[in-house]
Design a protein around this motif. Sequence first.
Motif, PDB file in Angstrom:
ATOM      1  N   LYS A  39       3.303   3.885   5.759  1.00 17.64           N
ATOM      2  CA  LYS A  39       2.199   3.028   6.189  1.00 17.64           C
ATOM      3  C   LYS A  39       0.880   3.492   5.592  1.00 17.64           C
ATOM      4  O   LYS A  39       0.668   4.686   5.367  1.00 17.64           O
ATOM      5  CB  LYS A  39       2.086   3.020   7.719  1.00 17.64           C
ATOM      6  CG  LYS A  39       3.229   2.268   8.395  1.00 17.64           C
ATOM      7  CD  LYS A  39       2.983   2.144   9.884  1.00 17.64           C
ATOM      8  CE  LYS A  39       4.137   1.375  10.535  1.00 17.64           C
ATOM      9  NZ  LYS A  39       3.895   1.113  11.960  1.00 17.64           N
ATOM     10  N   LEU A  40       0.012   2.530   5.349  1.00 14.42           N
ATOM     11  CA  LEU A  40      -1.325   2.830   4.844  1.00 14.42           C
ATOM     12  C   LEU A  40      -2.123   3.511   5.958  1.00 14.42           C
ATOM     13  O   LEU A  40      -2.225   2.982   7.063  1.00 14.42           O
ATOM     14  CB  LEU A  40      -2.006   1.512   4.442  1.00 14.42           C
ATOM     15  CG  LEU A  40      -3.197   1.578   3.510  1.00 14.42           C
ATOM     16  CD1 LEU A  40      -2.734   1.948   2.087  1.00 14.42           C
ATOM     17  CD2 LEU A  40      -3.937   0.243   3.480  1.00 14.42           C
ATOM     18  N   VAL A  42      -5.182   4.189   7.772  1.00  8.56           N
ATOM     19  CA  VAL A  42      -6.493   3.540   7.882  1.00  8.56           C
ATOM     20  C   VAL A  42      -7.331   4.247   8.941  1.00  8.56           C
ATOM     21  O   VAL A  42      -6.875   4.474  10.059  1.00  8.56           O
ATOM     22  CB  VAL A  42      -6.334   2.050   8.259  1.00  8.56           C
ATOM     23  CG1 VAL A  42      -7.695   1.396   8.484  1.00  8.56           C
ATOM     24  CG2 VAL A  42      -5.555   1.305   7.179  1.00  8.56           C
ATOM     25  N   GLY A  57      -3.888  -5.662   9.133  1.00 10.07           N
ATOM     26  CA  GLY A  57      -2.911  -4.733   8.562  1.00 10.07           C
ATOM     27  C   GLY A  57      -1.526  -4.891   9.149  1.00 10.07           C
ATOM     28  O   GLY A  57      -0.520  -4.692   8.456  1.00 10.07           O
ATOM     29  N   VAL A  61       0.094  -0.819   8.472  1.00  8.88           N
ATOM     30  CA  VAL A  61      -0.977   0.177   8.574  1.00  8.88           C
ATOM     31  C   VAL A  61      -0.814   1.041   9.823  1.00  8.88           C
ATOM     32  O   VAL A  61      -0.248   0.609  10.824  1.00  8.88           O
ATOM     33  CB  VAL A  61      -2.374  -0.493   8.600  1.00  8.88           C
ATOM     34  CG1 VAL A  61      -2.635  -1.274   7.324  1.00  8.88           C
ATOM     35  CG2 VAL A  61      -2.547  -1.388   9.824  1.00  8.88           C
ATOM     36  N   LEU A 189      -7.794  -5.018   1.645  1.00 10.50           N
ATOM     37  CA  LEU A 189      -6.478  -4.443   1.960  1.00 10.50           C
ATOM     38  C   LEU A 189      -5.432  -4.895   0.940  1.00 10.50           C
ATOM     39  O   LEU A 189      -4.561  -4.124   0.538  1.00 10.50           O
ATOM     40  CB  LEU A 189      -6.041  -4.828   3.381  1.00 10.50           C
ATOM     41  CG  LEU A 189      -6.604  -3.971   4.513  1.00 10.50           C
ATOM     42  CD1 LEU A 189      -6.277  -4.581   5.871  1.00 10.50           C
ATOM     43  CD2 LEU A 189      -6.076  -2.534   4.451  1.00 10.50           C
TER      44      LEU A 189
END
Length: 338
Positions: A39-40, A42, A57, A61, A189
């Motif tokens: 996962k990103l 953030v 997201g 995210v 994003l």
Amino acid sequence: MNVRRLIPSTAVAGAVVLGLTALSACSTSDAADGGNGDKLKVTASFYPMQFLAEKIGGEHVAVTSLTKPGVEPHDLELTPRQIGSISESDYVLYLKGIQPAVDDAIKQSGVKNTVDAATLTTLENHGSEVSGHDHGEEGDEHGHEGEEAHEEHSEGDGHNHGEEGGADPHIWLDPVKYAEVAKGVGASLEKADPDHAADYKKNTDALVAELGELNTAYETGLKNTATKTFITTHSAFGYLAERYGLTQQGIAGIDPEAEPSPARIQEIHTIAEKEKATTVFFETLASDKTAKTLAKDTGLRTGVLDPLEGITDKSRGADYIEVMESNLAALQKALGAK
């Protein structure tokens, strides 16, 4: 006003090193424990940014907010670990001018995908020379001017957060501006994580549609009211007032939790009589003392108008949309919506 909010950049730089040292030892295990996988990562500065990151997201995210629930965002002090965690992020979303400590730490972080929400819409100046709740380095500089200048500032009553030129940062309280920010966040994003661009676009479109419905509800709900004036201890609603043809009378020139001056109480009393205002609004993350004092001295009611800087168990709703709907109901009642 509150000097401890501003961390010198040397301290930030030192804290970044400390934070990174602390993180390097445990970041791998933290990621494994959290099950974030690919996962990103953030980092959001405070709730309105967190809400956007989570909604847009979605499942791709892992969002961390620097401001914990119940903490007044302007008072935020970052730990070395938090400052380090910013540097470890894949993507940072913040709103410059609200939290000087965060602004400084992000500047030092070196994160490539850093988005300032203030650049995604147009900020306006809602009377910055009356700066009753200033969060900049010279917080009390303008406060004493408040009494002379109130009558000139029907919409907004200055609320400078140390932003150059006194631009009002409370863009999220206007659903139309917040939707503009959402679109910008979605696009950024997509760029930061192109593998999931289609999902980000879909989620952005859904959120923008939801904000459009909220805007329509406000437009319809506030079209016909007995008065257009509302009084608030926190002058955060300049954009909202402007959007829907209302007039915000902020108790500027004082801290939201301090006693209003006798002159300002008299002035509010006069405004309330003239404009048929009924209610003094206070917020969930600050004391209601000012509002109650004013209400007692002017014969007005008190009510809650939430500036949505954080969600707690006292919030009148579980998320941004629900609390904004509660705010609409509160305004309709106070303004005598027909």
